[in-house]
Design an enzyme around this catalytic site. Structure first.
Site, PDB file in Angstrom:
ATOM      1  N   ASP A 253      39.358  90.387 125.163  1.00 63.84           N
ATOM      2  CA  ASP A 253      40.342  90.394 126.252  1.00 63.84           C
ATOM      3  C   ASP A 253      39.953  89.404 127.337  1.00 63.84           C
ATOM      4  O   ASP A 253      40.810  88.722 127.906  1.00 63.84           O
ATOM      5  CB  ASP A 253      40.461  91.800 126.838  1.00 63.84           C
ATOM      6  N   ARG A 254      38.654  89.334 127.621  1.00 61.77           N
ATOM      7  CA  ARG A 254      38.192  88.367 128.628  1.00 61.77           C
ATOM      8  C   ARG A 254      38.427  86.946 128.145  1.00 61.77           C
ATOM      9  O   ARG A 254      38.825  86.068 128.929  1.00 61.77           O
ATOM     10  CB  ARG A 254      36.691  88.583 128.907  1.00 61.77           C
TER      11      ARG A 254
END
Length: 430
Positions: A253-254
């Site tokens: 997600d990052r």
């Protein structure tokens, strides 16, 4: 202000953190004594939260069920995230991890039953129309298969960068995505083990680029970085900085959120990949706990703006006092507050990379405060080492270390070596 729109399946993540000191009499399983519990948004919700922490306007388009867990999910989303909720007949997926000793000892899942998505509210069309870039976070719960949403995303991909983070149970990316970001198991369709075959990954990435009609496919390789397609048959390997393994949950997600912001700012796909690799590595990096048993954890710290022989002497002496040395480095913002607007001379990423290259350094952590007291509470080293110029001087960290029986020690330093002196000499001789 730029706008990043995140589209996809949101989850509720719950982490129970505790201490496991014995086995259950009912079976060979640890008994975890709860110390804390954290509830946060997961999936697309986590992607949006991470993107919001970078600044800019973030809009989250996500299906939400009509249940208590969805209400909790709404409540834990950061205020900076604008929510566009889509009706969903399913049930909110909840992933509950039980953690002890820095590791997950069990995970309990509930919910996640799929159901019809939609109809899409007009706010979805408006959000996509106003996006500078879009990140699609697919977690396999049906959002990306909705025909109406796919039509909107296909149209958006013709005029704005779209980053698509795929899932094995999800739908294929729409044509025209600027960047598609599978990990190695997702790309290869199988777990490649700890060291993926780079040639096989490259071949598969090029196949997927053609299959998905994508601009660039980048396969993330964990600590090995990422492999990105370049044109019709080229590949670019983007290495990751060395990281002592922390919690990798959320690293994808990052990666996607950082890539989205980079593309929104006009970066080329390969530039966005480099930014995303660095961001994901920083996200995974975490202060390591003190080693168990007889191992002695030593910590030292500073700005290390221009690494010189005095720094090296201090760090080598510190490492000789224990079994592991962690260096705590002031962030760029922290250095500027302490040293003035002209500092640092080198950004924190460069300072960290140089320190990691030293044989005496086992790990590096960055802290944003003016003092390292908070990071020391996480690390809990037995020794905090300062240069000899602090000999006989009251060190504020001493009281912190005393809380777990640690202490401050000083080591000899090399006179006449300092970053300020080096900078002055460079100016004088320019």
């Amino acid at each position: 202000m730029r706008t990043l729109v995140v589209v996809g399946d949101s989850l509720l993540d719950v982490d129970t953190v505790g201490r496991a000191a014995k086995l259950s009499p009912d079976g060979p399983v640890p008994v975890v004594q709860t110390q804390s519990e954290e509830t946060r948004a997961g999936g697309a919700g986590l992607t949006a939260a991470l993107a919001a922490a970078d600044g800019g306007r973030v809009v989250l388009v996500t299906p939400l069920a009509d249940d208590a867990d969805a209400a909790t999910l709404r409540a834990v989303l950061p205020d900076a995230v604008e929510l566009v909720a889509v009706p969903w007949a399913g049930s909110t997926p909840v992933k509950h991890r039980i953690r002890a000793g820095g590791q997950t000892v069990a995970r309990v899942d509930r919910g996640g039953a799929t159901g019809a998505v939609g109809p899409l509210p007009p706010a979805v069309t408006a959000a996509l129309a106003g996006a500078d870039a879009v990140v699609v976070a697919d977690y396999g719960y049906g959002t990306t298969a909705d025909p109406a949403l796919r039509e909107l995303l296909t149209a958006t991909a013709r005029r704005r960068p779209v980053v698509w983070d795929p899932h094995p149970r999800g739908a294929a990316p729409v044509p025209g995505c600027r960047l598609v970001t599978p990990n190695a198991p997702e790309a290869l369709g199988a777990d490649p083990g700890p060291r993926p075959d780079v040639a096989a990954v490259a071949d598969r990435a090029l196949e997927l680029r053609r299959e998905w009609a994508a601009g660039t496919v980048v396969v993330t390789l964990g600590p090995a970085g990422a492999l990105a397609t370049v044109g019709e048959d080229g590949v670019l390997a983007v290495p990751a900085p060395p990281v002592v393994a922390g919690d990798t949950c959320g690293a994808g997600d990052r990666f996607a959120s950082a890539a989205g912001w980079a593309l929104a700012a006009g970066s080329l796909p390969t530039e966005a990949v480099a930014v995303a690799v660095a961001a994901a590595s920083a996200y995974v990096a975490a202060p390591a706990p003190a080693p168990a048993g007889s191992g002695v954890l030593v910590a030292s710290g500073g700005c290390f703006d221009l690494l010189h022989a005095g720094h090296v002497a201090t760090l080598e002496a510190a490492r000789a006092l224990g079994d592991r040395l962690v260096v705590c480095v002031n962030s760029d913002a922290s250095v500027a507050r302490l040293k003035g607007p002209g500092r640092p001379l080198q950004p924190q990423a460069d300072r960290v990379r140089i320190l990691r290259a030293l044989a005496c350094v086992d790990d590096v952590v960055v802290f944003d405060e003016d003092t390292p007291e908070q990071v020391l509470r996480t690390l809990r080293p037995q020794l905090w080492v300062k240069g000899g110029d602090y000999s006989g001087v009251a060190v504020p960290e001493a009281a912190v270390l005393a809380g777990w029986g640690g202490r401050v020690v000083t080591v000899p330093f090399l006179a006449g070596r300092s970053t300020t002196r080096l900078a002055e000499l460079a100016v004088a001789r320019a």
